[in-house]
Design a protein around this motif. Sequence first.
Motif, PDB file in Angstrom:
ATOM      1  N   ASN B  30      11.147 -23.851 -14.900  1.00 50.06           N
ATOM      2  CA  ASN B  30      10.404 -25.006 -13.969  1.00 50.06           C
ATOM      3  C   ASN B  30      10.103 -24.448 -12.560  1.00 50.06           C
ATOM      4  O   ASN B  30      10.381 -24.963 -11.637  1.00 50.06           O
ATOM      5  CB  ASN B  30      11.244 -26.349 -13.663  1.00 50.06           C
ATOM      6  CG  ASN B  30      10.550 -27.417 -13.333  1.00 50.06           C
ATOM      7  OD1 ASN B  30       9.470 -27.414 -13.254  1.00 50.06           O
ATOM      8  ND2 ASN B  30      11.222 -28.081 -12.636  1.00 50.06           N
ATOM      9  N   PRO B  31       9.230 -23.360 -12.507  1.00 50.73           N
ATOM     10  CA  PRO B  31       9.087 -22.842 -11.011  1.00 50.73           C
ATOM     11  C   PRO B  31       8.065 -23.547 -10.707  1.00 50.73           C
ATOM     12  O   PRO B  31       7.183 -24.136 -11.144  1.00 50.73           O
ATOM     13  CB  PRO B  31       8.798 -21.334 -11.322  1.00 50.73           C
ATOM     14  CG  PRO B  31       8.052 -21.488 -12.769  1.00 50.73           C
ATOM     15  CD  PRO B  31       8.963 -22.340 -13.379  1.00 50.73           C
ATOM     16  N   VAL B  51       3.992 -27.924  -9.512  1.00 53.81           N
ATOM     17  CA  VAL B  51       5.183 -28.304  -9.466  1.00 53.81           C
ATOM     18  C   VAL B  51       5.668 -28.498 -11.049  1.00 53.81           C
ATOM     19  O   VAL B  51       6.828 -28.483 -11.235  1.00 53.81           O
ATOM     20  CB  VAL B  51       5.684 -29.450  -8.787  1.00 53.81           C
ATOM     21  CG1 VAL B  51       5.387 -28.976  -7.295  1.00 53.81           C
ATOM     22  CG2 VAL B  51       4.980 -30.382  -9.182  1.00 53.81           C
ATOM     23  N   GLY B  52       4.783 -28.413 -12.088  1.00 56.34           N
ATOM     24  CA  GLY B  52       5.160 -28.500 -13.321  1.00 56.34           C
ATOM     25  C   GLY B  52       3.911 -28.529 -14.403  1.00 56.34           C
ATOM     26  O   GLY B  52       2.883 -28.399 -13.793  1.00 56.34           O
ATOM     27  N   ILE B  53       4.320 -28.480 -15.744  1.00 54.16           N
ATOM     28  CA  ILE B  53       3.109 -28.387 -16.771  1.00 54.16           C
ATOM     29  C   ILE B  53       1.964 -29.512 -16.443  1.00 54.16           C
ATOM     30  O   ILE B  53       2.459 -30.656 -16.291  1.00 54.16           O
ATOM     31  CB  ILE B  53       3.806 -28.459 -18.086  1.00 54.16           C
ATOM     32  CG1 ILE B  53       4.833 -27.302 -18.337  1.00 54.16           C
ATOM     33  CG2 ILE B  53       2.604 -28.448 -19.078  1.00 54.16           C
ATOM     34  CD1 ILE B  53       5.349 -27.293 -19.820  1.00 54.16           C
ATOM     35  N   GLY B  54       0.825 -29.068 -16.227  1.00 51.80           N
ATOM     36  CA  GLY B  54      -0.312 -29.887 -16.381  1.00 51.80           C
ATOM     37  C   GLY B  54      -0.422 -30.339 -14.939  1.00 51.80           C
ATOM     38  O   GLY B  54      -1.247 -31.233 -14.619  1.00 51.80           O
ATOM     39  N   PRO B  69      -0.693 -24.414 -18.755  1.00 60.41           N
ATOM     40  CA  PRO B  69      -0.475 -24.837 -20.043  1.00 60.41           C
ATOM     41  C   PRO B  69       0.858 -24.766 -20.429  1.00 60.41           C
ATOM     42  O   PRO B  69       1.367 -25.466 -21.668  1.00 60.41           O
ATOM     43  CB  PRO B  69      -1.423 -24.073 -20.741  1.00 60.41           C
ATOM     44  CG  PRO B  69      -1.555 -22.696 -20.100  1.00 60.41           C
ATOM     45  CD  PRO B  69      -1.465 -23.200 -18.582  1.00 60.41           C
ATOM     46  N   GLN B  70       1.530 -23.972 -19.844  1.00 58.76           N
ATOM     47  CA  GLN B  70       3.228 -23.788 -20.041  1.00 58.76           C
ATOM     48  C   GLN B  70       4.049 -23.554 -18.900  1.00 58.76           C
ATOM     49  O   GLN B  70       3.375 -23.425 -18.093  1.00 58.76           O
ATOM     50  CB  GLN B  70       3.236 -22.361 -20.965  1.00 58.76           C
ATOM     51  CG  GLN B  70       2.424 -22.353 -22.471  1.00 58.76           C
ATOM     52  CD  GLN B  70       2.916 -21.069 -23.227  1.00 58.76           C
ATOM     53  OE1 GLN B  70       4.035 -20.729 -23.177  1.00 58.76           O
ATOM     54  NE2 GLN B  70       1.982 -20.498 -23.817  1.00 58.76           N
ATOM     55  N   ASP B  71       5.201 -23.982 -19.064  1.00 60.45           N
ATOM     56  CA  ASP B  71       6.117 -23.938 -17.927  1.00 60.45           C
ATOM     57  C   ASP B  71       5.800 -22.664 -16.930  1.00 60.45           C
ATOM     58  O   ASP B  71       5.838 -22.898 -15.843  1.00 60.45           O
ATOM     59  CB  ASP B  71       7.419 -24.059 -18.234  1.00 60.45           C
ATOM     60  CG  ASP B  71       8.530 -24.246 -17.021  1.00 60.45           C
ATOM     61  OD1 ASP B  71       9.512 -23.506 -17.146  1.00 60.45           O
ATOM     62  OD2 ASP B  71       8.041 -24.742 -16.081  1.00 60.45           O
ATOM     63  N   GLY B 100      10.722 -32.339  -8.440  1.00 58.05           N
ATOM     64  CA  GLY B 100       9.605 -31.813  -8.744  1.00 58.05           C
ATOM     65  C   GLY B 100       8.587 -31.669  -7.580  1.00 58.05           C
ATOM     66  O   GLY B 100       7.354 -31.698  -7.526  1.00 58.05           O
ATOM     67  N   SER B 101       9.326 -31.678  -6.287  1.00 58.73           N
ATOM     68  CA  SER B 101       8.503 -31.298  -5.089  1.00 58.73           C
ATOM     69  C   SER B 101       8.706 -29.845  -4.514  1.00 58.73           C
ATOM     70  O   SER B 101       9.354 -28.969  -5.457  1.00 58.73           O
ATOM     71  CB  SER B 101       9.201 -32.137  -3.912  1.00 58.73           C
ATOM     72  OG  SER B 101      10.499 -31.864  -3.749  1.00 58.73           O
TER      73      SER B 101
END
Lengths: 115, 119
Positions: B30-31, B51-54, B69-71, B100-101
Amino acid sequence: AQSVTQLDSHVSVSEGTPVLLRCNYSSSYSPSLFWYVQHPNKGLQLLLKYTSAATLVKGINGFEAEFKKSETSFHLTKPSAHMSDAAEYFCVVSDQGGSQGNLIFGKGTKLSVKP
Amino acid sequence: SQTIHQWPATLVQPVGSPLSLECTVEGTSNPNLYWYRQAAGRGLQLLFYSVGIGQISSEVPQNLSASRPQDRQFILSSKKLLLSDSGFYLCAWSVGDTEGSVNTDTEAFFGQGTRLTVV
């Protein structure tokens, strides 16, 4: 809005002499400040960072920087330059109050070291 | 340990051609991921961060787009390159947090960069 100004686009020193790379910042909040180094055609490497702890920050390769709030400066210094220090150096500011995580980069200072 | 891979290292593309630059990170989950561009004589400019996938945020409206598309995969794309897209592109990552910030206290780790020349 935050911003960072690197006062010199190019600095040239002789090997063994001191290095001073100047940086001034503007920030609405308590800033986090960084210095990065970039060798030719390579990614950036963090030299040091200031995040509201000690105002004199020591980094890798003998570099250090002093945060001076009254002067809004974060100059990078090294007592004695080596040939391997020749690279481009970027001063970076980010606002702790900002939510977007935008690291604002200065335009860079190219350091040349003469033998 | 964490590593970041970015490819290709150099790329010469004609005007109007598509672009795809890829960046992957290993050794972390989750980088936060970033794409920067460094044009000649200028500092680095943040193009996109995630901050996340998508989840993609664009800092500068332009001819480019990004996808995650991936983490641990971040892709920079263009459907039709312009001459002004030439520059040095850098992918970077920083430690993500559970909310997620983006924690601006943490350093960013950069890839080796891609030098793109549009001819």
